[in-house]
Design a protein around this motif. Structure first.
Motif, short mmCIF file in Angstrom:
data_model
loop_
_atom_site.label_atom_id
_atom_site.label_comp_id
_atom_site.label_asym_id
_atom_site.label_seq_id
_atom_site.Cartn_x
_atom_site.Cartn_y
_atom_site.Cartn_z
N LEU A 1 0.27 9.54 1.08
CA LEU A 1 0.61 9.97 2.43
C LEU A 1 -0.29 11.11 2.92
CD1 LEU A 1 4.51 9.83 2.20
CD2 LEU A 1 2.94 8.09 3.08
N LYS A 2 -1.47 11.17 2.33
CA LYS A 2 -2.45 12.18 2.74
C LYS A 2 -3.56 11.53 3.55
CE LYS A 2 -1.39 14.70 -1.52
NZ LYS A 2 -1.88 15.14 -2.84
N LYS A 3 -4.40 12.36 4.16
CA LYS A 3 -5.39 11.88 5.12
C LYS A 3 -6.33 10.82 4.53
CE LYS A 3 -8.61 13.72 8.59
NZ LYS A 3 -9.81 12.92 8.28
N SER A 4 -6.98 11.10 3.41
CA SER A 4 -7.97 10.17 2.85
C SER A 4 -7.36 8.85 2.41
CB SER A 4 -8.71 10.84 1.68
OG SER A 4 -9.49 11.92 2.14
N PRO A 5 -6.27 8.86 1.64
CA PRO A 5 -5.64 7.59 1.27
C PRO A 5 -5.18 6.79 2.50
CG PRO A 5 -4.80 9.35 -0.10
CD PRO A 5 -5.59 10.00 0.98
N LEU B 1 0.81 -1.23 0.00
CA LEU B 1 0.00 0.00 0.00
C LEU B 1 0.84 1.27 0.00
CD1 LEU B 1 -2.98 -1.08 2.31
CD2 LEU B 1 -2.93 -0.92 -0.18
N GLY B 2 2.02 1.19 -0.63
CA GLY B 2 2.76 2.42 -0.89
C GLY B 2 4.06 2.64 -0.17
N THR B 3 4.33 1.89 0.89
CA THR B 3 5.59 2.07 1.64
C THR B 3 6.23 0.71 1.88
OG1 THR B 3 4.71 4.04 2.75
CG2 THR B 3 6.65 3.01 3.73
N MET B 4 7.53 0.61 1.62
CA MET B 4 8.21 -0.68 1.77
C MET B 4 9.69 -0.48 2.04
SD MET B 4 8.18 -3.87 -0.94
CE MET B 4 9.31 -3.09 -2.11
N ASN B 5 10.25 -1.37 2.85
CA ASN B 5 11.67 -1.32 3.16
C ASN B 5 12.48 -1.60 1.89
OD1 ASN B 5 14.33 -1.88 4.30
ND2 ASN B 5 13.26 -2.01 6.25
N ILE C 1 -0.06 2.66 6.21
CA ILE C 1 -0.47 4.06 6.37
C ILE C 1 0.70 5.01 6.13
CG2 ILE C 1 -2.32 3.43 7.97
CD1 ILE C 1 -0.58 4.64 10.24
N GLY C 2 1.88 4.45 5.74
CA GLY C 2 3.01 5.28 5.33
C GLY C 2 3.90 5.77 6.45
N TYR C 3 3.94 5.05 7.58
CA TYR C 3 4.73 5.49 8.74
C TYR C 3 5.76 4.44 9.15
CZ TYR C 3 1.95 9.66 9.54
OH TYR C 3 1.37 10.89 9.40
#
Length: 276
Positions: A122-126, A81-85, A170-172
Motif C-alpha cells: 500500500l505504498k507508492k512504488s508497489p 495484487l494484495g487486496t480482496m473482498n 492498487i489497494g483502494y
C-alpha cells in the motif's frame, strides 16, 4: 513499453500470472535474431528483479504444509495484487487454525472485517507497479493515465470508471467515486464497531480524520459497513447499526400476536366483572 533513455526497446505482455509479465524485444531490422533473444532475456531479468524487489511477498514460495483453505486465500489475494473482498471466504476463515492464520500474516496478508489487504503493497512504488501489472495482464487498451493517489494519499476523488479489480490492485475501495485505502477503511470500520457497542453514535473527528473525509463521505463508508444514519441538529449525522430486517419483522409480529391475546383475555375478564 520498456525504454532505454528515450528510446523504446521492448514491451511487456501478459504472462501466466498477473505479477509475472513477459518481456520481449521490439522488432528491428538492425538486430539479428540472436541479439533479439539476448535483449529479450535481459529485459525479462530486469522486470523479474523489479517485481521481486518491489512486490517481494508475491513472489515468495507458499508453504505447502498449510491447509487448502489457507493456500486458496493466499493464491487469490496474490492474484488480486494484495487486496480482496473477504465475503466469499468467511467460512474458510472460521476453519483456519491459529497456525494457519499466522501463516497468512507471515506472507504479509492481514485479515480485516471486510477485506484482505497487504500493508507492504500500500505504498507508492508497489501501488504504481501494480497499476502497470494490472494493465498488462488484463490487456487494457485505454490510453489515458490510470488514476492513482497523489503523494500516497489515503483517499482521493475520481470520476474515472474502472473495474473493481483495478482498485483492488492498487489497494483502494471505491465508494461512489471516493477512493479509500483498504487499511484505512478497516480502521474506520473498527472504530465504528467499538462505538456501536454502546448504541447509536455521532459522527466525529476520530472517524473522519483517518481518511480525511467529510460527513457525506463518512456516511458512504459506514453505509457500506451496514450502518444507517439520520441527520440531527447542525447537520450532524447519528449512526446506528442496521439489524436484519427479516428478524426484526418476525420479532415485531410475534410481540403483536402475544399482546393481542393479552388484550382479548383482559376484555373477557372485564365483561365478566360487569355482568356480575
Amino acid at each position: 513499453k520498456i525504454f532505454w533513455g528515450d528510446e523504446p526497446i521492448g514491451r511487456l505482455i501478459k504472462g501466466n500470472k498477473i505479477f509475472a509479465p513477459r518481456a520481449e524485444c521490439l522488432n528491428s531490422e538492425l538486430l539479428e535474431s540472436d541479439k533479439k533473444l539476448a535483449i529479450t532475456k535481459k529485459l525479462q531479468k530486469w522486470i523479474d528483479d523489479k517485481v521481486a524487489n518491489t512486490l517481494k511477498s508475491l513472489v515468495e514460495k507458499i508453504d505447502t504444509n498449510i491447509s487448502s483453505e489457507a493456500r486458496a486465500i493466499i493464491y487469490n489475494v496474490f492474484d488480486s495484487l494484495g487486496t480482496m473482498n473477504i465475503s466469499e471466504y468467511s467460512d474458510s476463515i472460521k476453519k483456519l487454525s491459529l497456525e494457519e492464520k499466522a501463516s497468512l500474516s507471515k506472507v504479509g496478508i492481514r485479515v480485516g472485517a471486510k477485506f484482505f489487504f497487504m500493508p507492504n503493497l500500500l505504498k507508492k512504488s508497489p501501488m504504481e507497479l501494480n497499476a502497470l501489472l494490472w494493465k498488462v495482464y488484463y490487456e487494457s487498451q485505454e490510453t489515458y493515465l490510470y488514476p492513482l493517489p497523489n503523494d500516497g494519499r489515503v483517499s482521493f476523488l475520481c470520476n474515472f470508471i474502472m473495474p473493481e479489480s483495478y482498485w483492488f490492485a492498487i489497494g483502494y475501495i471505491n465508494l461512489k467515486g471516493f477512493l479509500i485505502r483498504a487499511d484505512v477503511f478497516e480502521r474506520i470500520f473498527f472504530i465504528a464497531r467499538q462505538k456501536a457497542k454502546y448504541g447509536p453514535f455521532l459522527e466525529s473527528s476520530d472517524l473522519m480524520n483517518p481518511a480525511g473525509c467529510n460527513s457525506d463521505q463518512l456516511k458512504n463508508i459506514l453505509s457500506y459497513c451496514s450502518f444507517g444514519s439520520i441527520s440531527i441538529s447542525e447537520n450532524k449525522k447519528l449512526f446506528f447499526y442496521k439489524s436484519n430486517k427479516k428478524e426484526v419483522s418476525k420479532r415485531s409480529s410475534k410481540k403483536i400476536v402475544l399482546h393481542s391475546k393479552k388484550i382479548k383475555k383482559s376484555n373477557i375478564n372485564l365483561k365478566k366483572t360487569i355482568s356480575k
